[in-house]
Design an enzyme around this catalytic site. Structure first.
Site, short mmCIF file in Angstrom:
data_model
loop_
_atom_site.label_atom_id
_atom_site.label_comp_id
_atom_site.label_asym_id
_atom_site.label_seq_id
_atom_site.Cartn_x
_atom_site.Cartn_y
_atom_site.Cartn_z
N ASN A 165 -10.67 15.23 -12.92
CA ASN A 165 -11.99 14.71 -12.06
C ASN A 165 -12.26 15.55 -11.54
O ASN A 165 -13.55 15.51 -10.90
CB ASN A 165 -11.32 13.45 -11.88
CG ASN A 165 -11.85 12.63 -13.54
OD1 ASN A 165 -11.81 12.33 -14.52
ND2 ASN A 165 -10.88 11.46 -13.13
N ALA B 145 -14.37 18.19 -9.82
CA ALA B 145 -16.24 18.52 -10.70
C ALA B 145 -16.01 20.24 -10.50
O ALA B 145 -17.04 20.82 -11.79
CB ALA B 145 -16.93 17.90 -9.98
N LYS C 102 -13.93 21.97 -10.77
CA LYS C 102 -12.32 23.47 -11.42
C LYS C 102 -13.68 22.96 -13.19
O LYS C 102 -13.09 23.71 -13.78
CB LYS C 102 -10.80 21.91 -11.76
CG LYS C 102 -10.54 22.72 -10.51
CD LYS C 102 -9.11 22.24 -11.12
CE LYS C 102 -7.78 22.59 -9.82
NZ LYS C 102 -6.70 21.49 -10.64
N ASP D 7 -1.75 23.18 -12.73
CA ASP D 7 -1.06 23.22 -11.18
C ASP D 7 -1.16 24.83 -10.28
O ASP D 7 -1.36 25.80 -11.26
CB ASP D 7 0.36 22.61 -11.47
CG ASP D 7 0.95 22.39 -9.84
OD1 ASP D 7 -0.45 21.48 -9.23
OD2 ASP D 7 1.65 22.48 -9.90
N PHE E 27 -11.89 25.84 -0.02
CA PHE E 27 -11.26 24.38 -0.01
C PHE E 27 -9.28 24.64 0.72
O PHE E 27 -8.70 25.87 0.61
CB PHE E 27 -11.08 23.95 -0.62
CG PHE E 27 -10.65 23.83 -2.20
CD1 PHE E 27 -10.47 24.63 -2.69
CD2 PHE E 27 -9.10 23.69 -2.55
CE1 PHE E 27 -10.54 25.07 -3.74
CE2 PHE E 27 -8.27 23.64 -3.80
CZ PHE E 27 -9.14 24.81 -3.90
N GLY E 28 -8.61 24.00 0.54
CA GLY E 28 -7.25 24.33 1.49
C GLY E 28 -6.51 25.32 1.25
O GLY E 28 -7.63 25.14 3.49
N TYR E 29 -5.91 26.00 1.77
CA TYR E 29 -5.24 27.30 2.61
C TYR E 29 -6.24 29.03 2.57
O TYR E 29 -6.37 29.52 2.87
CB TYR E 29 -4.11 27.63 2.37
CG TYR E 29 -3.08 26.80 2.11
CD1 TYR E 29 -2.80 26.32 3.29
CD2 TYR E 29 -3.22 25.91 1.01
CE1 TYR E 29 -1.56 25.69 2.85
CE2 TYR E 29 -2.20 25.09 0.42
CZ TYR E 29 -1.46 25.08 2.28
OH TYR E 29 -0.49 23.59 2.39
#
Ligand code: IMP
Length: 192
Positions: free
Chosen positions: A9, A11, A13, A69, A149-151
């Protein structure tokens, strides 16, 4: 028109994949098919986790679908955080704490090589197909940039002197692990 469920879900991606796949396919999210289940990522590899998602949707809804993933693999940490990238510091999605943990573990370490990896598991007409994408880079000593985002603020892709967080979304998507895996998926789908 053929339908294809993306087991997410997220958005961003969905938008990225929709932009890359040809117009003959209608892309649906989990919300679109009324799936509100929490699909647990219990695998120990990216492929296993991607496969868990695609199989869950296929068996429950009998629709063409795919799951993905991704994560960061750091060589000096034997591939960590890997499948635990989202929850490396404990709490799911605490990106600041995850980066702090990486920077702490790499203090004084000279081998900074790392890569982002994405694996996609597609179930198309009942058959599973895998697509993967990687982007090689190094882990900075400090954060830089406010995008992504993330790393992203600590990852500098090979061939650049800026981090993913210093790039525009378009620039990052053109070379990112996810972008590359999605390209391969799109090529496969375009052959039908
Ligand atoms: P996902 O499987 O795409 O949800 O990614 C799992 C985790 O890997 C995310 O929560 C991030 O910590 C990390 N990750 C995956 N892709 C990226 C990226 O493009 N930039 C930064 N971190 C990422």
């Amino acid at each position: 028109m053929q339908q294809l469920v993306f087991a997410t879900n997220n958005a961003h991606k969905l938008e990225e994949v929709a932009a890359k796949i040809a117009g003959e396919i209608e892309l649906l999210s989990l919300n679109d098919i009324g799936c509100h289940d929490d699909i647990e990522e219990t695998g120990t590899t990216f492929s296993e986790n991607a496969s868990i998602k695609s199989h869950y949707i296929y068996h429950k809804y009998h629709l063409n679908c795919f799951g993905d993933d991704s994560g960061l693999e750091i060589d000096a940490l034997n591939g960590e955080p890997g499948v635990y990238s989202a929850r490396y510091a404990g709490e799911h999605g605490n990106h600041a704490a995850n980066m702090d943990k990486v920077l702490e573990k790499l203090k004084g370490v000279t081998n900074r090589s790392a890569r982002f990896r994405t694996v996609i598991s597609l179930i198309w007409d009942g058959e599973e197909h895998f697509f993967d994408g990687t982007v090689e880079g190094t882990i900075r000593n400090e954060r830089s940039g406010s995008g992504g985002f993330g790393y992203d603020p600590i990852f500098e892709p090979v061939g650049y002197d800026i981090t993913f967080a210093d790039m525009s979304m378009e620039e990052k998507n053109a070379i990112s692990h996810r972008g590359r895996a999605v390209e391969k998926l799109a090529e496969f789908l375009a052959s039908f």
